[in-house]
Design a protein around this motif. Structure first.
Motif, PDB file in Angstrom:
ATOM      1  N   VAL A  92      57.081   9.198 -99.891  1.00  0.00           N
ATOM      2  CA  VAL A  92      56.318  10.156 -99.081  1.00  0.00           C
ATOM      3  C   VAL A  92      56.882  11.554 -99.325  1.00  0.00           C
ATOM      4  O   VAL A  92      58.011  11.856 -98.920  1.00  0.00           O
ATOM      5  N   ALA A  93      56.120  12.404-100.004  1.00  0.00           N
ATOM      6  CA  ALA A  93      56.569  13.770-100.337  1.00  0.00           C
ATOM      7  C   ALA A  93      55.741  14.793 -99.560  1.00  0.00           C
ATOM      8  O   ALA A  93      54.526  14.634 -99.404  1.00  0.00           O
ATOM      9  N   ARG A  94      56.393  15.837 -99.103  1.00  0.00           N
ATOM     10  CA  ARG A  94      55.700  16.880 -98.345  1.00  0.00           C
ATOM     11  C   ARG A  94      54.572  17.492 -99.157  1.00  0.00           C
ATOM     12  O   ARG A  94      53.476  17.744 -98.643  1.00  0.00           O
ATOM     13  N   ASP A  95      54.817  17.714-100.444  1.00  0.00           N
ATOM     14  CA  ASP A  95      53.801  18.359-101.271  1.00  0.00           C
ATOM     15  C   ASP A  95      52.588  17.463-101.512  1.00  0.00           C
ATOM     16  O   ASP A  95      51.519  17.944-101.877  1.00  0.00           O
ATOM     17  N   SER A  96      52.758  16.164-101.301  1.00  0.00           N
ATOM     18  CA  SER A  96      51.649  15.232-101.540  1.00  0.00           C
ATOM     19  C   SER A  96      50.805  15.000-100.301  1.00  0.00           C
ATOM     20  O   SER A  96      49.586  14.818-100.385  1.00  0.00           O
ATOM     21  N   ILE A  97      51.431  15.022 -99.114  1.00  0.00           N
ATOM     22  CA  ILE A  97      50.658  14.722 -97.906  1.00  0.00           C
ATOM     23  C   ILE A  97      50.406  15.952 -97.040  1.00  0.00           C
ATOM     24  O   ILE A  97      49.602  15.899 -96.111  1.00  0.00           O
ATOM     25  N   GLY A  98      51.080  17.039 -97.310  1.00  0.00           N
ATOM     26  CA  GLY A  98      50.876  18.248 -96.529  1.00  0.00           C
ATOM     27  C   GLY A  98      52.023  18.491 -95.568  1.00  0.00           C
ATOM     28  O   GLY A  98      52.685  17.563 -95.107  1.00  0.00           O
ATOM     29  N   GLU A  99      52.272  19.778 -95.274  1.00  0.00           N
ATOM     30  CA  GLU A  99      53.444  20.148 -94.479  1.00  0.00           C
ATOM     31  C   GLU A  99      53.390  19.608 -93.060  1.00  0.00           C
ATOM     32  O   GLU A  99      54.360  19.028 -92.567  1.00  0.00           O
TER      33      GLU A  99
END
Length: 515
Positions: A92-99
């Motif tokens: 789960v990456a911030r850049d992939s799911i949104g801040e």
């Protein structure tokens, strides 16, 4: 000291539960109440993704399950989600799911139900995972799961909180999935053999068909006392009379008896009846059914239970009760002519018997004491004494015995079968003998069922019948050590009674139960 430690742990848990409720309140205040979500469209399960990785690599999938672990590492994290089939890792990456979504993810707790979607990939260490494009909270867990390292090991708590047991112990879930497959395989086999599945009453006026003490209850609408059934037999035989030539039922029966590793007061019994066959036909059916179920569920007819190998592929041994007692107890019952001789033999072998016991009852005491434990391989013990078989046809060549067998494996009785008694005159005499035993204090004896007698007088064809203990079958095929391990919700002493006893004993541990 232990009490102080327990109090400290409970205070920590109370704090963690309070934090979870505060998180829920915050979500609800922001219009993000997870309990208002009504559906989530799942496309795959964890093991399905792993089994089909070559086909699914780089593809978009949607899964849902319980978050079992989470490692937050700045702008990217890992979590593990558990579903029906197992578990799978997600990156789960911030850049992939949104801040904002990533902030919400970081506030999620172990035990929360989440929806997960993203692409299937394999990490540098070779673990099949999901690269998340969205993680959605579907249900908030307000309780604390047991600590992962120690798991849920307390046997009593496992039985009482089976839902937690299923979450924390994958082998438990596997057992009950296997149990379901066993039942499915049984139904498949019997369906292919032309048997019809039926349902008969659980609340009955006359609890017959077995030697057991019934539970009693009161039906307010009719102002009548009723009993919970102890057997399925008498209603299924009525259906044979009615022309349904092959019938079976899988259902709960209830016996007001003790608790131990092989007995629960409510358990699953299967009984089947087939017109125009006898107990030899039931032996053939049993052999074929057990082989089919083992092959279907386990992929083999060879099973191992507590180190004991049992081969369902070989012909099952067939031995009479008299020959079995001669083989293992060294007593030749063919030479026992009188009740007095039987009693003297029992005394010589330190077998306790009651005044009401007849010659056949004492033979059965010898069998239980000396033979059962040796019957490890699949074995049919045939031709029981008439005194212990009130619903069975007598052997024409020797009316002291009946056409009955019990099926044994691992030293356990697994099934009980008859050439069914269809002579209403003989049956009435057997019921009369049972009522005499009842009057003498045998609270497991049968009483006359007049409607069943009427059915027999209408006329029942020659019939073979058998009762299978489904729970014991599941124990052998799953390796479970106690019947409670194959019952999702076994009978337990109420917590109120347990806590009262604990208060008296000034101890924090639950009162033990015989298991």
């Amino acid at each position: 000291m232990a009490t102080q430690q327990n109090n400290g742990q409970e205070q920590d848990l109370n704090h963690l539960r309070k934090v979870r409720r505060e998180k829920l309140a915050e979500l609800q205040a922001n219009g993000q109440n997870p309990f208002e979500i009504t559906k989530y469209d799942v496309t795959h399960h964890s093991q399905e993704v792993k089994d089909n990785f070559d086909e699914l690599e780089g593809k978009h999938v949607v899964l849902a399950g319980r978050m079992m672990s989470k490692r937050v590492m700045g702008k990217a994290s890992f979590c593990n989600v558990q579903d029906l089939q197992g578990n799978i890792q997600s990156y789960v990456a911030r850049d992939s799911i949104g801040e904002e979504e990533y902030k919400a993810f970081k506030k999620m707790d172990i035990g929360d139900i989440v929806g997960l979607e993203g692409e299937v990939f394999k990490t540098k260490t070779g673990e099949i995972s999901i690269h998340a494009s969205a993680v959605k909270l579907l249900s908030k867990s307000l309780q604390i799961l047991p600590e992962k390292f120690h798991g849920l090991t307390n046997t009593d708590t496992r039985y009482r909180q089976r839902y937690v047991d299923l979450i924390m112990n994958p082998e438990v879930k596997d057992t009950f999935i296997k149990r379901s497959k066993i039942l499915t395989a049984i139904r498949k086999y019997l369906g292919n053999e032309g048997f019809m599945e039926v349902e008969t009453p659980m609340l009955v006026q006359n609890a017959g068909g077995a030697a057991a003490r019934p539970f009693e209850t009161h039906f307010n609408a009719l102002n009548e006392d009723l009993k919970l059934r102890i057997s399925l037999e008498l209603y299924l035989k009525r259906l044979i009379v009615g022309g349904l030539e092959r019938v079976y039922e899988i259902g709960r029966v209830f016996r007001n008896e003790g608790l131990d590793t092989r007995h629960n007061p409510e358990f699953t019994l299967m009984e089947l009846y087939q017109a125009y066959t006898d107990y030899h036909g039931m032996m053939d059916l049993t052999e074929n059914l057990y082989r089919f179920v083992a092959q279907e569920v386990l992929g083999t007819t060879q099973i191992v239970y507590k180190g004991i190998e049992m081969d369902l592929g070989k012909p099952f041994e067939r031995i009479t009760m008299v020959d079995a007692v001669k083989k293992y107890a060294g007593v030749d019952w063919n030479e026992v002519e009188t009740l007095e001789q039987a009693r003297e033999l029992a005394k010589a072998h330190n077998l306790e018997f009651e005044e009401r016991h007849k010659k056949g009852d004492i033979l059965n005491l010898f069998f239980e004491e000396y033979v059962e434990e040796h019957l490890l391989q699949p074995t049919f013990v045939m031709d029981h004494p008439v005194e212990i078989s009130p619903l069975t046809k007598k052997k024409p060549e020797n009316p002291d015995y009946v056409e009955r067998f019990e099926f044994f494996m691992n030293g356990w009785e697994m099934a009980n079968a008859y050439s069914e008694l269809n002579d209403p005159i003989d049956q009435r005499e057997r019921f009369k003998a049972q009522e005499e035993l009842l009057a003498q204090g045998d609270d497991e004896a049968n009483t006359t069922d007049e409607d069943f007698m009427n059915a027999l007088e209408i006329g029942m064809p020659p019939t073979g019948g058998i009762g299978f203990g489904i729970d014991r079958m599941c124990m052998l095929l799953t390796g479970a050590e106690a019947i409670r391990d194959v019952l999702l919700f076994p009978t337990m002493k109420s917590l109120g009674d347990v806590n009262k006893k604990n208060d008296v004993n000034n101890t924090a541990s639950e009162a033990p139960e015989k298991n």
